[in-house]
Design a protein around this motif. Structure first.
Motif, PDB file in Angstrom:
ATOM      1  N   ARG A  73      23.790  32.429   2.359  1.00 53.32           N
ATOM      2  CA  ARG A  73      23.708  33.442   1.288  1.00 53.32           C
ATOM      3  C   ARG A  73      23.761  32.766  -0.077  1.00 53.32           C
ATOM      4  O   ARG A  73      23.038  33.158  -1.005  1.00 53.32           O
ATOM      5  N   TRP A  74      24.617  31.753  -0.202  1.00 57.16           N
ATOM      6  CA  TRP A  74      24.681  31.013  -1.460  1.00 57.16           C
ATOM      7  C   TRP A  74      23.335  30.384  -1.786  1.00 57.16           C
ATOM      8  O   TRP A  74      22.889  30.404  -2.919  1.00 57.16           O
TER       9      TRP A  74
ATOM     10  N   SER B 129      19.115  29.370  -5.203  1.00 60.13           N
ATOM     11  CA  SER B 129      17.713  28.941  -5.279  1.00 60.13           C
ATOM     12  C   SER B 129      16.913  29.784  -6.276  1.00 60.13           C
ATOM     13  O   SER B 129      15.867  29.354  -6.746  1.00 60.13           O
ATOM     14  N   LYS B 130      17.427  30.957  -6.620  1.00 61.93           N
ATOM     15  CA  LYS B 130      16.750  31.807  -7.610  1.00 61.93           C
ATOM     16  C   LYS B 130      17.070  31.377  -9.036  1.00 61.93           C
ATOM     17  O   LYS B 130      16.403  31.803  -9.969  1.00 61.93           O
ATOM     18  N   SER B 131      18.079  30.538  -9.201  1.00 56.83           N
ATOM     19  CA  SER B 131      18.452  30.063 -10.535  1.00 56.83           C
ATOM     20  C   SER B 131      17.830  28.689 -10.777  1.00 56.83           C
ATOM     21  O   SER B 131      17.227  28.094  -9.900  1.00 56.83           O
ATOM     22  N   ASP B 132      18.037  28.196 -11.978  1.00 52.25           N
ATOM     23  CA  ASP B 132      17.520  26.867 -12.329  1.00 52.25           C
ATOM     24  C   ASP B 132      18.598  25.798 -12.254  1.00 52.25           C
ATOM     25  O   ASP B 132      18.407  24.684 -12.715  1.00 52.25           O
TER      26      ASP B 132
ATOM     27  N   GLN C 137      20.000  23.129 -10.651  1.00 54.44           N
ATOM     28  CA  GLN C 137      19.702  22.159  -9.602  1.00 54.44           C
ATOM     29  C   GLN C 137      20.964  21.466  -9.080  1.00 54.44           C
ATOM     30  O   GLN C 137      21.042  21.123  -7.906  1.00 54.44           O
ATOM     31  N   ALA C 138      21.947  21.290  -9.954  1.00 52.60           N
ATOM     32  CA  ALA C 138      23.190  20.644  -9.527  1.00 52.60           C
ATOM     33  C   ALA C 138      23.915  21.517  -8.510  1.00 52.60           C
ATOM     34  O   ALA C 138      24.418  21.028  -7.503  1.00 52.60           O
ATOM     35  N   LYS C 139      23.978  22.822  -8.773  1.00 58.51           N
ATOM     36  CA  LYS C 139      24.636  23.743  -7.839  1.00 58.51           C
ATOM     37  C   LYS C 139      23.846  23.829  -6.539  1.00 58.51           C
ATOM     38  O   LYS C 139      24.423  23.884  -5.460  1.00 58.51           O
ATOM     39  N   LEU C 140      22.528  23.827  -6.623  1.00 54.30           N
ATOM     40  CA  LEU C 140      21.691  23.866  -5.426  1.00 54.30           C
ATOM     41  C   LEU C 140      21.944  22.636  -4.563  1.00 54.30           C
ATOM     42  O   LEU C 140      22.126  22.751  -3.346  1.00 54.30           O
ATOM     43  N   LYS C 141      22.018  21.465  -5.180  1.00 57.42           N
ATOM     44  CA  LYS C 141      22.296  20.239  -4.424  1.00 57.42           C
ATOM     45  C   LYS C 141      23.673  20.314  -3.777  1.00 57.42           C
ATOM     46  O   LYS C 141      23.849  19.934  -2.623  1.00 57.42           O
ATOM     47  N   GLU C 142      24.648  20.841  -4.515  1.00 54.07           N
ATOM     48  CA  GLU C 142      26.005  20.951  -3.990  1.00 54.07           C
ATOM     49  C   GLU C 142      26.039  21.866  -2.758  1.00 54.07           C
ATOM     50  O   GLU C 142      26.654  21.536  -1.744  1.00 54.07           O
ATOM     51  N   VAL C 143      25.361  22.999  -2.833  1.00 52.79           N
ATOM     52  CA  VAL C 143      25.333  23.934  -1.704  1.00 52.79           C
ATOM     53  C   VAL C 143      24.586  23.316  -0.524  1.00 52.79           C
ATOM     54  O   VAL C 143      25.016  23.438   0.628  1.00 52.79           O
ATOM     55  N   LEU C 144      23.504  22.616  -0.786  1.00 52.91           N
ATOM     56  CA  LEU C 144      22.765  21.945   0.291  1.00 52.91           C
ATOM     57  C   LEU C 144      23.623  20.863   0.945  1.00 52.91           C
ATOM     58  O   LEU C 144      23.583  20.688   2.168  1.00 52.91           O
ATOM     59  N   ASP C 145      24.415  20.159   0.146  1.00 53.06           N
ATOM     60  CA  ASP C 145      25.315  19.140   0.697  1.00 53.06           C
ATOM     61  C   ASP C 145      26.369  19.766   1.594  1.00 53.06           C
ATOM     62  O   ASP C 145      26.688  19.236   2.668  1.00 53.06           O
ATOM     63  N   VAL C 146      26.917  20.907   1.185  1.00 55.93           N
ATOM     64  CA  VAL C 146      27.909  21.601   2.006  1.00 55.93           C
ATOM     65  C   VAL C 146      27.275  22.050   3.312  1.00 55.93           C
ATOM     66  O   VAL C 146      27.848  21.892   4.389  1.00 55.93           O
ATOM     67  N   LYS C 147      26.064  22.591   3.228  1.00 56.28           N
ATOM     68  CA  LYS C 147      25.365  23.036   4.445  1.00 56.28           C
ATOM     69  C   LYS C 147      25.126  21.859   5.384  1.00 56.28           C
ATOM     70  O   LYS C 147      25.310  21.977   6.604  1.00 56.28           O
ATOM     71  N   GLU C 148      24.735  20.733   4.827  1.00 55.35           N
ATOM     72  CA  GLU C 148      24.502  19.536   5.643  1.00 55.35           C
ATOM     73  C   GLU C 148      25.780  19.084   6.348  1.00 55.35           C
ATOM     74  O   GLU C 148      25.771  18.738   7.528  1.00 55.35           O
ATOM     75  N   LEU C 149      26.897  19.105   5.629  1.00 53.61           N
ATOM     76  CA  LEU C 149      28.181  18.721   6.227  1.00 53.61           C
ATOM     77  C   LEU C 149      28.582  19.670   7.352  1.00 53.61           C
ATOM     78  O   LEU C 149      29.067  19.236   8.399  1.00 53.61           O
ATOM     79  N   LEU C 150      28.393  20.959   7.143  1.00 54.08           N
ATOM     80  CA  LEU C 150      28.728  21.936   8.181  1.00 54.08           C
ATOM     81  C   LEU C 150      27.840  21.754   9.411  1.00 54.08           C
ATOM     82  O   LEU C 150      28.319  21.807  10.552  1.00 54.08           O
ATOM     83  N   ASN C 151      26.553  21.539   9.195  1.00 54.34           N
ATOM     84  CA  ASN C 151      25.645  21.316  10.324  1.00 54.34           C
ATOM     85  C   ASN C 151      25.980  20.025  11.057  1.00 54.34           C
ATOM     86  O   ASN C 151      25.891  19.958  12.284  1.00 54.34           O
TER      87      ASN C 151
END
Length: 111
Positions: free
Chosen positions: A69-70, A75-78, A80-94
């Motif tokens: 959901r995050w 991804s609708k905002s600009d 990029q730092a927050k997007l990378k952070e959320v992608l990193d969290v998703k990667e760690l969880l996976n």
């Protein structure tokens, strides 16, 4: 300024139950090889294995859906730092989920 951003990121994650200060789980015994790990479940290891199972259930039922959901929101905002952070969290969880799936539990507890 970088320190403030790091504190803000930690606070953001803590507010969503994904981290607490001074606590982490590491699966150091596993490497990247796709091999199964046999774990003998005894009376001594049962509480640890139960905790591991519960944490994996939380990852699947709560944390990954929240992170997805995050991703939709960020991804609708600009930002990029927050997007990378959320992608990193998703990667760690996976990664944690994948490592859990490598375990093969063999119960030695007599009922």
């Amino acid at each position: 300024e970088e320190e403030e951003e790091e504190e803000g990121s930690l606070s953001f994650l803590q507010n969503h139950g994904l981290t607490t200060e001074g606590f982490s789980v590491t699966f150091a015994a596993l490497n990247a090889a796709e091999s199964r790990v046999n774990v003998e479940e005894t009376e001594d290891t049962a509480p640890i294995i139960a905790s591991l199972r519960d944490n994996c259930k939380l990852i699947l039922s709560k944390y990954l859906p929240t992170v997805n959901r995050w991703l939709k929101t960020v991804s609708k905002s600009d930002d990029q730092a927050k997007l990378k952070e959320v992608l990193d969290v998703k990667e760690l969880l996976n990664e944690a989920k994948t490592r859990y799936e490598l375990f093969r539990f063999d119960s030695k507890i007599k009922e």
